[in-house]
Design a protein around this motif. Structure first.
Motif, short mmCIF file in Angstrom:
data_model
loop_
_atom_site.label_atom_id
_atom_site.label_comp_id
_atom_site.label_asym_id
_atom_site.label_seq_id
_atom_site.Cartn_x
_atom_site.Cartn_y
_atom_site.Cartn_z
N GLN A 196 0.84 -1.20 0.00
CA GLN A 196 0.00 0.00 0.00
C GLN A 196 0.88 1.26 0.00
O GLN A 196 0.63 2.20 -0.75
N ARG A 197 1.90 1.24 0.83
CA ARG A 197 2.80 2.39 0.92
C ARG A 197 3.55 2.60 -0.39
O ARG A 197 3.69 3.73 -0.86
N GLN A 198 4.02 1.50 -0.99
CA GLN A 198 4.75 1.61 -2.26
C GLN A 198 3.86 2.15 -3.36
O GLN A 198 4.30 2.96 -4.19
N GLY A 199 2.60 1.70 -3.38
CA GLY A 199 1.67 2.21 -4.39
C GLY A 199 1.42 3.70 -4.23
O GLY A 199 1.39 4.46 -5.22
N GLU A 200 1.26 4.15 -3.00
CA GLU A 200 1.03 5.57 -2.74
C GLU A 200 2.25 6.40 -3.16
O GLU A 200 2.10 7.49 -3.72
N MET A 201 3.45 5.87 -2.89
CA MET A 201 4.65 6.61 -3.25
C MET A 201 4.83 6.68 -4.76
O MET A 201 5.28 7.70 -5.29
N ALA A 202 4.48 5.61 -5.46
CA ALA A 202 4.59 5.60 -6.93
C ALA A 202 3.64 6.62 -7.54
O ALA A 202 3.99 7.33 -8.49
N VAL A 203 2.43 6.69 -6.99
CA VAL A 203 1.45 7.67 -7.49
C VAL A 203 1.94 9.08 -7.22
O VAL A 203 1.85 9.97 -8.09
N ALA A 204 2.45 9.31 -6.01
CA ALA A 204 2.96 10.64 -5.67
C ALA A 204 4.12 11.05 -6.57
O ALA A 204 4.23 12.21 -6.98
N GLU A 207 4.33 14.16 -9.19
CA GLU A 207 5.42 15.14 -9.08
C GLU A 207 6.08 15.37 -10.43
O GLU A 207 6.53 16.49 -10.74
N TRP A 208 6.15 14.31 -11.24
CA TRP A 208 6.84 14.41 -12.52
C TRP A 208 6.00 15.08 -13.61
O TRP A 208 6.53 15.50 -14.63
N LYS A 209 4.69 15.15 -13.44
CA LYS A 209 3.83 15.72 -14.48
C LYS A 209 4.24 17.15 -14.81
O LYS A 209 4.34 18.01 -13.94
N GLY A 210 4.50 17.36 -16.09
CA GLY A 210 4.88 18.70 -16.53
C GLY A 210 6.25 19.14 -16.06
O GLY A 210 6.58 20.33 -16.14
N ASN A 211 7.05 18.19 -15.58
CA ASN A 211 8.38 18.55 -15.05
C ASN A 211 9.41 17.55 -15.55
O ASN A 211 10.12 16.93 -14.77
N ARG A 212 9.48 17.40 -16.85
CA ARG A 212 10.35 16.40 -17.47
C ARG A 212 11.58 17.01 -18.13
O ARG A 212 12.31 16.31 -18.83
N GLU A 213 11.82 18.27 -17.92
CA GLU A 213 12.95 18.92 -18.58
C GLU A 213 14.24 18.72 -17.79
O GLU A 213 14.24 18.44 -16.59
N GLY A 214 15.37 18.92 -18.49
CA GLY A 214 16.67 18.86 -17.83
C GLY A 214 17.19 17.44 -17.67
O GLY A 214 16.91 16.57 -18.49
N ASP A 215 17.94 17.22 -16.62
CA ASP A 215 18.56 15.92 -16.35
C ASP A 215 18.39 15.61 -14.87
O ASP A 215 18.88 16.34 -14.00
N ALA A 249 12.97 7.44 -8.34
CA ALA A 249 12.93 6.68 -9.59
C ALA A 249 12.00 5.49 -9.41
O ALA A 249 11.53 5.21 -8.30
N VAL A 250 11.72 4.82 -10.51
CA VAL A 250 10.84 3.64 -10.50
C VAL A 250 11.57 2.49 -11.18
O VAL A 250 12.21 2.67 -12.22
N LEU A 251 11.48 1.31 -10.56
CA LEU A 251 12.12 0.11 -11.10
C LEU A 251 11.06 -0.80 -11.73
O LEU A 251 10.03 -1.07 -11.12
N ARG A 252 11.33 -1.27 -12.95
CA ARG A 252 10.45 -2.22 -13.62
C ARG A 252 11.28 -3.42 -14.08
O ARG A 252 12.35 -3.24 -14.67
N VAL A 253 10.78 -4.61 -13.78
CA VAL A 253 11.48 -5.85 -14.17
C VAL A 253 10.46 -6.75 -14.85
O VAL A 253 9.66 -7.42 -14.19
N PRO A 254 10.43 -6.78 -16.18
CA PRO A 254 9.43 -7.59 -16.89
C PRO A 254 9.42 -9.06 -16.46
O PRO A 254 8.36 -9.69 -16.45
N ARG A 255 10.56 -9.60 -16.07
CA ARG A 255 10.62 -11.00 -15.63
C ARG A 255 9.73 -11.21 -14.40
O ARG A 255 9.21 -12.30 -14.19
N VAL A 262 8.05 -0.70 -8.75
CA VAL A 262 8.24 -0.27 -7.35
C VAL A 262 9.10 0.98 -7.32
O VAL A 262 9.97 1.19 -8.18
N PRO A 263 8.87 1.84 -6.32
CA PRO A 263 9.71 3.04 -6.18
C PRO A 263 11.13 2.66 -5.78
O PRO A 263 11.36 1.68 -5.08
N ILE A 264 12.08 3.47 -6.22
CA ILE A 264 13.46 3.37 -5.76
C ILE A 264 13.67 4.50 -4.77
O ILE A 264 13.45 5.67 -5.08
N VAL A 265 14.09 4.15 -3.55
CA VAL A 265 14.19 5.10 -2.45
C VAL A 265 15.65 5.24 -2.03
O VAL A 265 16.39 4.25 -1.96
#
Length: 237
Positions: free
Chosen positions: A55-63, A67-75, A88-94, A101-104
């Motif tokens: 539940q906590r991980q899902g809430e953090m991913a949504v947050a 936060e990233w919406k409209g803020n994708r410029e730069g590095d 950041a967010v980690l995705r592992v298709p396997r 999941v969020p990377i903290v």
């Protein structure tokens, strides 16, 4: 002359022996109590912590997405990241098409309950050097539960505020097992550090690497399973 009759004699109540506790019953009661407490502890650790952590991980991913919406410029590698913050967010298709999941920042209990933890003294995603993270294999959301299923050639995605980095794994989830004290796996050039006496190396990194670590066994262990990956693609989002 007959003497007058006195009051009727009261019979003394029969004294009953005080019941004695039998040692067998005491032991059985204590064992039952221990079993109940143990079952509760196990249920919380292996079920309760997973529910709360997911539940906590899902809430953090949504947050993070908000936060990233409209803020994708730069590095994003120049963004300041404090300990305990998801960046950041980690995705592992396997691990499944919906695995995310969020990377903290940090590898303490709080960070590992919130997602997977980043060794904050290693490189950022996409940077030359070694970007290293750790995750639980059991309890607290168990994001790396399927770690042994990883295979060489699998892809792993890391999305930041500005980029999506794709790494290709170089080994399987059961190929490399080390003691938790072996620090060469999170050094900028792991293979060179492995050969050094102090497990550190001054070798200058030339590749962007990824290291994923978790417990090598489901229950308590001092051993860690490790997979390494190399950056194969970078996309600006």
């Amino acid at each position: 002359m007959t003497a007058p009759a006195g009051p009727p004699r009261r019979e003394r109540p029969e004294l009953r022996p005080t019941p004695q506790l039998r040692p067998g019953r005491v032991v059985a009661g204590l064992l039952t109590l221990v079993l109940v407490i143990g079952a509760g502890w196990a249920g919380w650790n292996y079920i309760g912590t997973n529910v709360l952590a997911k539940q906590r991980q899902g809430e953090m991913a949504v947050a993070l997405a908000d936060e990233w919406k409209g803020n994708r410029e730069g590095d994003a590698t120049s963004d300041k990241v404090r300990l305990g913050q998801s960046f950041a967010v980690l995705r592992v298709p396997r691990f499944g098409g919906d695995f995310e999941v969020p990377i903290v920042s940090g590898i303490d209990d709080d960070a590992l309950t919130s997602g997977v933890g980043w060794f904050s003294d290693t490189q950022r995603p996409g940077e030359i050097g070694n970007f290293a993270v750790a995750g639980h294999r059991i309890t607290n959301g168990q994001p790396f539960r399927k770690f042994p299923d990883l295979r060489a050639g699998d892809e792993v995605e890391v999305e930041t505020r500005t980029h999506v980095y794709t790494y290709e794994l170089q080994n399987s989830g059961t190929d490399t097992i080390v003691d938790f004290t072996e620090i060469w796996v999170v050094q900028p050039v792991p293979e060179r550090a492995r050969e050094a006496d102090d497990q550190r190396s001054d070798a200058k990194p030339t590749e962007a690497l990824l290291t994923l670590t978790t417990c090598s066994e489901i229950f308590h262990t001092d051993d860690r399973s490790v997979v390494f990956g190399k950056l194969v693609d970078t996309q600006h989002v």
